[in-house]
Enzyme design. Structure first.
Site, PDB file in Angstrom:
ATOM      1  N   ASN A  56       9.212  -6.729   3.600  1.00 50.00           N
ATOM      2  CA  ASN A  56       8.916  -5.479   2.783  1.00 50.00           C
ATOM      3  C   ASN A  56      10.426  -4.698   2.915  1.00 50.00           C
ATOM      4  OD1 ASN A  56       7.092  -2.501   3.011  1.00 50.00           O
ATOM      5  ND2 ASN A  56       8.142  -3.248   1.220  1.00 50.00           N
ATOM      6  N   ARG A  76       7.945   1.168  -3.600  1.00 46.16           N
ATOM      7  CA  ARG A  76       8.490   2.222  -4.329  1.00 46.16           C
ATOM      8  C   ARG A  76       9.146   1.461  -5.634  1.00 46.16           C
ATOM      9  NH1 ARG A  76      12.881   4.774  -0.708  1.00 46.16           N
ATOM     10  NH2 ARG A  76      12.885   2.575   0.113  1.00 46.16           N
ATOM     11  N   LYS A  89       0.452  -4.437   8.665  1.00 48.23           N
ATOM     12  CA  LYS A  89       1.741  -3.767   8.107  1.00 48.23           C
ATOM     13  C   LYS A  89       2.046  -2.905   9.191  1.00 48.23           C
ATOM     14  CE  LYS A  89       3.797  -2.375   4.022  1.00 48.23           C
ATOM     15  NZ  LYS A  89       4.800  -1.328   4.386  1.00 48.23           N
ATOM     16  N   CYS A  94       2.900   3.869   9.357  1.00 47.49           N
ATOM     17  CA  CYS A  94       2.922   5.204   8.600  1.00 47.49           C
ATOM     18  C   CYS A  94       3.423   6.467   9.797  1.00 47.49           C
ATOM     19  CB  CYS A  94       1.467   5.847   8.081  1.00 47.49           C
ATOM     20  SG  CYS A  94       1.586   7.569   7.478  1.00 47.49           S
ATOM     21  N   ASP A 116      13.409  -2.705   0.466  1.00 43.16           N
ATOM     22  CA  ASP A 116      14.555  -2.809  -0.577  1.00 43.16           C
ATOM     23  C   ASP A 116      14.603  -4.026  -1.375  1.00 43.16           C
ATOM     24  OD1 ASP A 116      15.590  -0.738   0.710  1.00 43.16           O
ATOM     25  OD2 ASP A 116      17.129  -1.656   1.882  1.00 43.16           O
ATOM     26  N   PRO A 135       0.952  -1.330   0.054  1.00 35.97           N
ATOM     27  CA  PRO A 135       0.064   0.010   0.058  1.00 35.97           C
ATOM     28  C   PRO A 135       0.866   1.052   0.075  1.00 35.97           C
ATOM     29  CG  PRO A 135      -0.193  -0.963   2.261  1.00 35.97           C
ATOM     30  CD  PRO A 135       0.673  -1.962   1.276  1.00 35.97           C
ATOM     31  N   LEU A 136       0.542   2.191  -1.089  1.00 39.98           N
ATOM     32  CA  LEU A 136       1.413   3.411  -1.270  1.00 39.98           C
ATOM     33  C   LEU A 136       0.519   4.630  -0.951  1.00 39.98           C
ATOM     34  CD1 LEU A 136       3.879   2.256  -3.875  1.00 39.98           C
ATOM     35  CD2 LEU A 136       4.437   2.770  -1.313  1.00 39.98           C
ATOM     36  N   GLN A 193      -6.373  -1.245   3.242  1.00 37.55           N
ATOM     37  CA  GLN A 193      -5.610  -0.827   4.292  1.00 37.55           C
ATOM     38  C   GLN A 193      -6.476   0.463   5.108  1.00 37.55           C
ATOM     39  OE1 GLN A 193      -2.033   1.300   4.717  1.00 37.55           O
ATOM     40  NE2 GLN A 193      -1.183  -0.849   5.174  1.00 37.55           N
TER      41      GLN A 193
END
Length: 342
Positions: free
Chosen positions: A204, A229, A143, A104, A206, A20-21, A74
């Site tokens: 999650n 990303r 998350k 977040c 890299d 989720p972004l 989410q």
């Protein structure tokens, strides 16, 4: 070959998920990621408070297209009852699982007691998970980050307690909340979590290539990997990871023509997702459009034009002109055709 994993009865195959972004993972990006090979996708974080008070924008962002399933919604918030209420709304919208945001660190989220702030309130967080699990029949996942600051050790006990309260899976972004996206993710923390909890752990941080995904599986023993990303403007990464997980040769990298075609498709779907509010859709889409062309000659000039565009026609003209000045395309397949039915 790395097998699928299950969130209770929900099968995730291949075991690679779109993270989720905020500002990005709306229906169009989720559809393109699923079409490319992601086994699981998730909405950007949605406010339980906004849903409680009837925010039309938050309700719009909860929309789901059947073609993107399995998909999760989410949620963030700090009121257990409102989060349970929001989870039920997510299930009515078609969510296959509900995810709680515990990572977040945006100031307005943390000041409201939500997101990463919940890492410092374990009793409240466990109660939220308990109420979420009781409110819906679909899996409830979390998350999280490994604490608010590097060296915080309380997160591991919290993870164990959340599983006992009903969490069906945990995605761990292996940076503290204070680190945000700086430094390197500490994958050893994912391995520790795998050893401590009996539910699937999704790693999650890299994972920016198929090779990195394979290393994460090998080094951590995680059930799945989550890509954030590195998927911006690059749905092809899911095809590359899926092929690697199945022991297949990697697909060829996208041509300039394919990048342009998918970027245009994404922009068209974004306009539809914004209920034909073309200007708002393009304003939200502009940063992502530039990601599609990252690393190509002339991208700086393209960026300057894109960041001034307010109409789909302007975006189309800029991207087609960009393609003309780059190497000739090969035939574009239909695997990224627009999903007009959504």
């Amino acid at each position: 070959m790395i097998d699928a994993f299950y969130l209770r009865s929900l099968r995730v195959d291949p075991p690679v998920a779109l993270a989720p972004l905020a500002g990005y993972t709306s229906v169009p990006m989720r559809l393109l990621s699923r079409r490319a090979g992601a086994g699981l996708v998730c909405s950007e974080l949605l406010s339980a408070t906004g849903l409680h008070y009837g925010s039309r924008e938050t309700e719009r962002m909860m929309a789901i297209c059947p073609a993107e399933r399995p998909v999760g919604i989410q949620l963030f918030g700090s009121q257990p009852e409102w989060l349970a209420e929001a989870a039920q709304a997510a299930v009515r919208a078609g969510a296959d699982f509900v995810d709680l945001n515990l990572g977040c660190s945006v100031p307005k989220v943390v000041k409201s007691g939500a997101g990463a702030a919940l890492l410092s309130r374990p009793d409240l967080t466990v109660e939220i998970v308990r109420q979420l699990a009781a409110a819906v029949a679909v899996p409830v996942t979390v998350k999280m980050r490994p604490g608010r600051h590097p060296g915080d050790e309380t997160w591991l006990d919290l993870a164990v307690r959340m599983v006992e309260a009903g969490a069906a899976g945990i995605a761990l972004h292996a940076r503290s909340a204070a680190q945000k996206f700086t430094g390197r993710a500490d994958w050893s923390l994912i391995a520790r979590l795998v050893r401590e909890v009996p539910v699937p752990v999704i790693g999650n941080g890299d994972v920016d290539s198929a090779a990195a995904a394979l290393r994460m599986f090998e080094e951590t023993g995680c059930a799945g990997v989550m890509i954030g990303r590195a998927a911006l403007g690059n749905p092809w990464i899911f095809a590359q990871v899926a092929a690697a997980l199945r022991g297949q040769p990697p697909p060829p990298p996208p041509t300039v023509a394919e990048r342009v075609a998918v970027a245009l498709c994404h922009a068209q779907m974004q306009v539809a997702d914004y209920e034909r509010d073309e200007r708002s859709a393009i304003l939200a889409m502009r940063p992502l459009l530039v990601h599609y062309m990252a690393g190509l000659p002339g991208v700086r000039t393209l960026r300057a034009g894109i960041m001034q565009a307010t109409q789909l026609r302007q975006v189309r003209d800029l991207l087609l002109e960009f393609a003309v000045h780059n190497p000739p395309p090969r035939e574009i397949g239909d695997q990224f055709a627009p999903y007009t039915e959504c």
